[in-house]
Design a protein around this motif. Sequence first.
Motif, PDB file in Angstrom:
ATOM      1  N   LYS A  33       0.824  -1.203   0.000  1.00 12.78           N
ATOM      2  CA  LYS A  33       0.000   0.000   0.000  1.00 12.78           C
ATOM      3  C   LYS A  33       0.861   1.257   0.000  1.00 12.78           C
ATOM      4  N   TYR A  34       0.326   2.288  -0.605  1.00 16.39           N
ATOM      5  CA  TYR A  34       0.946   3.601  -0.501  1.00 16.39           C
ATOM      6  C   TYR A  34       0.673   4.158   0.898  1.00 16.39           C
ATOM      7  N   LEU A  35       1.420   5.169   1.273  1.00 15.31           N
ATOM      8  CA  LEU A  35       1.200   5.804   2.564  1.00 15.31           C
ATOM      9  C   LEU A  35      -0.059   6.667   2.529  1.00 15.31           C
ATOM     10  N   ASP A  36      -0.637   6.904   3.711  1.00 17.23           N
ATOM     11  CA  ASP A  36      -1.706   7.880   3.865  1.00 17.23           C
ATOM     12  C   ASP A  36      -1.283   8.865   4.951  1.00 17.23           C
ATOM     13  N   GLY A  37      -2.218   9.684   5.418  1.00 20.59           N
ATOM     14  CA  GLY A  37      -1.847  10.688   6.411  1.00 20.59           C
ATOM     15  C   GLY A  37      -1.290  10.083   7.686  1.00 20.59           C
ATOM     16  N   ASP A  38      -1.979   9.062   8.233  1.00 24.79           N
ATOM     17  CA  ASP A  38      -1.533   8.457   9.491  1.00 24.79           C
ATOM     18  C   ASP A  38      -0.189   7.751   9.330  1.00 24.79           C
TER      19      ASP A  38
ATOM     20  N   LYS B  76      -0.927  10.028  -1.530  1.00 23.50           N
ATOM     21  CA  LYS B  76      -0.594   8.609  -1.651  1.00 23.50           C
ATOM     22  C   LYS B  76       0.855   8.415  -2.110  1.00 23.50           C
ATOM     23  N   PRO B  77       1.786   8.925  -1.324  1.00 23.09           N
ATOM     24  CA  PRO B  77       3.194   8.797  -1.717  1.00 23.09           C
ATOM     25  C   PRO B  77       3.744   7.414  -1.384  1.00 23.09           C
TER      26      PRO B  77
ATOM     27  N   VAL C 142       7.430  24.548   0.292  1.00 18.54           N
ATOM     28  CA  VAL C 142       7.422  23.477  -0.701  1.00 18.54           C
ATOM     29  C   VAL C 142       5.972  23.164  -1.039  1.00 18.54           C
ATOM     30  N   ASP C 143       5.612  23.316  -2.273  1.00 26.11           N
ATOM     31  CA  ASP C 143       4.214  23.155  -2.670  1.00 26.11           C
ATOM     32  C   ASP C 143       3.867  21.727  -3.032  1.00 26.11           C
ATOM     33  N   LYS C 144       4.840  20.969  -3.534  1.00 24.64           N
ATOM     34  CA  LYS C 144       4.556  19.617  -3.992  1.00 24.64           C
ATOM     35  C   LYS C 144       5.526  18.633  -3.355  1.00 24.64           C
ATOM     36  N   LEU C 145       5.018  17.419  -3.188  1.00 24.03           N
ATOM     37  CA  LEU C 145       5.870  16.361  -2.644  1.00 24.03           C
ATOM     38  C   LEU C 145       6.957  15.979  -3.626  1.00 24.03           C
ATOM     39  N   VAL C 146       6.568  15.707  -4.843  1.00 26.71           N
ATOM     40  CA  VAL C 146       7.518  15.262  -5.862  1.00 26.71           C
ATOM     41  C   VAL C 146       7.669  16.365  -6.890  1.00 26.71           C
TER      42      VAL C 146
END
Length: 659
Positions: free
Chosen positions: A329-334, A374-375, A397-401
Amino acid sequence: MNSSQPSSTSIEAINAVLLEHNPFSQPPFVNANNVWGKSFPDVESLNSHASDAVFKALEEIRKGQCNAVSVLITAQDGTGKTHIISRIRHRLQAQGGAFFIFANKFNNLNNVKQGFQQLLADSLSNIGSQGVRQWQELATSMANDVFRAANPNAKLWEPKDLVKKIDQSNEQSVTAWVTKLTTQFCRIKTVQDPDIIRGIFWTLSENQVLDASKWLAGKELPQFKSNELRLPTQNESFDAVLQILDVISEYNELVICFDELDVADINDGGLYKAQLIASLVKELIENLRRGVILTVMMPGIWTEKVSGAMPRSVSTKLMTYSDSPLELKYLDGDSTIELVSFFLKEYYDARDLVPPHSIYPFDEVRLREIGQEKPTMREVLQWCRTNCTPVSEIPTVDKLVHEPAQDDSLAQVEMAFTHELSEDIKLCIEDNYLLADALFFGFQNLVNQSVDKFVIQEVTTGVKKRGKKDDYLNFKVIGADNGAEFRIGVAVLQYEGGRAFGAGLKRLQDKAGFDITRGCLVRSKDRPINKHFRTTHLEPLINQGGEFVELNEKEIKPLLALRAVWKKRESDYKVTEEEILNFIAEKGSQYWLGIHNPLLQEILSDPSYQIPEDIADEPEPPKNLDHSNDSDESNLFDDLDSSSDSDSADVLDDLLIQV
């Protein structure tokens, strides 16, 4: 008793430490070092369903509910495929319950069965759950079976104690003991090849374990060592693999993990690595008596190269434990919060620091926003690496990737390269094919370039007529030396045994047959060469203008690392061919790459017409081998068959005292 929480460390002190060392500085990649050595930080709750499935299957096998099962995990790169394998390995090492095999480095795709035999033996040479090599755990269980068969009340040995006992014994006693122990084991068990049993028992000797492991890996031993161990010089066969797995199944479960199947490598028949391993898994699962086979790959590789391209009789064998692949699974907030706080807790605890909150210097709202994207685990750790700065200095930083800026690409390749450079090459230095491939790749990057007075025009593995490959002459370097053409035949010959080493030396001298102007032997100086090979092959090679080039680990290591980055540039590191070539041009002098690599330079250099003086000599065999203890041991074991229990116990004690 004071139950109050410790007070927070001052922000100034924490910020100073953060500026000095980034908690996320470790590249977010997991390699074999993390599997066998110190684990990459692992949040065990993340994707626990995948690792739990393996341990649940082991428990069912242990209870007799099933025999052997295969588990398939599919996941995008960066979601933690190798993390899962590392987690399984370290849990097994801590708790026991199964032997662990890590099968990732298949360097010769034309013979994956031979490659698996080597990986099997190499894996069993690593420390298991009882503080000794897994081979030694197995051999101790086998020895205890013999002692128990001789006398049900016999003392049973712990692996550490038996290894220590044997280590304190003289060579003659150990040789006799191994011989008769092998004989007795073959009396009480059904054995196809007694030499396999003898080889396993030899691993109990710290003086012989490395050579015994090499032999069990299918590698050729020099004749003097073969005589010493009383084994054939070589036993390279899949039948040997199956017998080893069968012996293991007598005493323990087994977990075999296949990794690094996402590279685009193909064999000479046009089959991809994932397809070749899928076929191997089919054969293994059909022959394995007790164990779990775990295979990990990207979803695209599974659908396009395996399930969509191979017979169902093959693809279904990769997942007999479930109807479909297990997906990571991808990560979520938690889980993003959990991952970041885990890394930071290790960092702060190691420095006796108490932060104002568990994810300082990050903001919970921002991390949860990242989790909503969903990183992958790797993406989050890379983001943290870039943005882990004191609160007053955190950039927006506006974006994760984000796409790396032009000046970031060099850093991306360098991070990947230094990560691969950290790999332990202890086993690589035995692999002729891998070493030759690294040299070949190094020369490929020099085509149309000048190295001193030499201009490289072509590098080819087609060394035989009509461009065919050869097992012992690895490649040719073709070019010009001040206008004069040269064609150097290069052979990496780390073999210790005579047959393969002799075959390679003969080819280096065959200038006409391979259309070369000179032959170049690449070999470590500490590899012994006996007098026969010196006078019959090495001296004529040198006298004809050939060369002996020392294989120096410091010089080959950067070439091995660069080759790994190139092969995993798309599947793991997300860098381009152009970026890697730019890295070689920019950082070659710093890392001994390209025209700056001393090993490549030495292969090109003019021959010295001299044999290096410090090449190791093969030890002379003992002149008087006294095997008188053999008959004594035979009498001891014969007595075990016919004596009363009390007499058997006495004989057993005598035997172990002698050992």
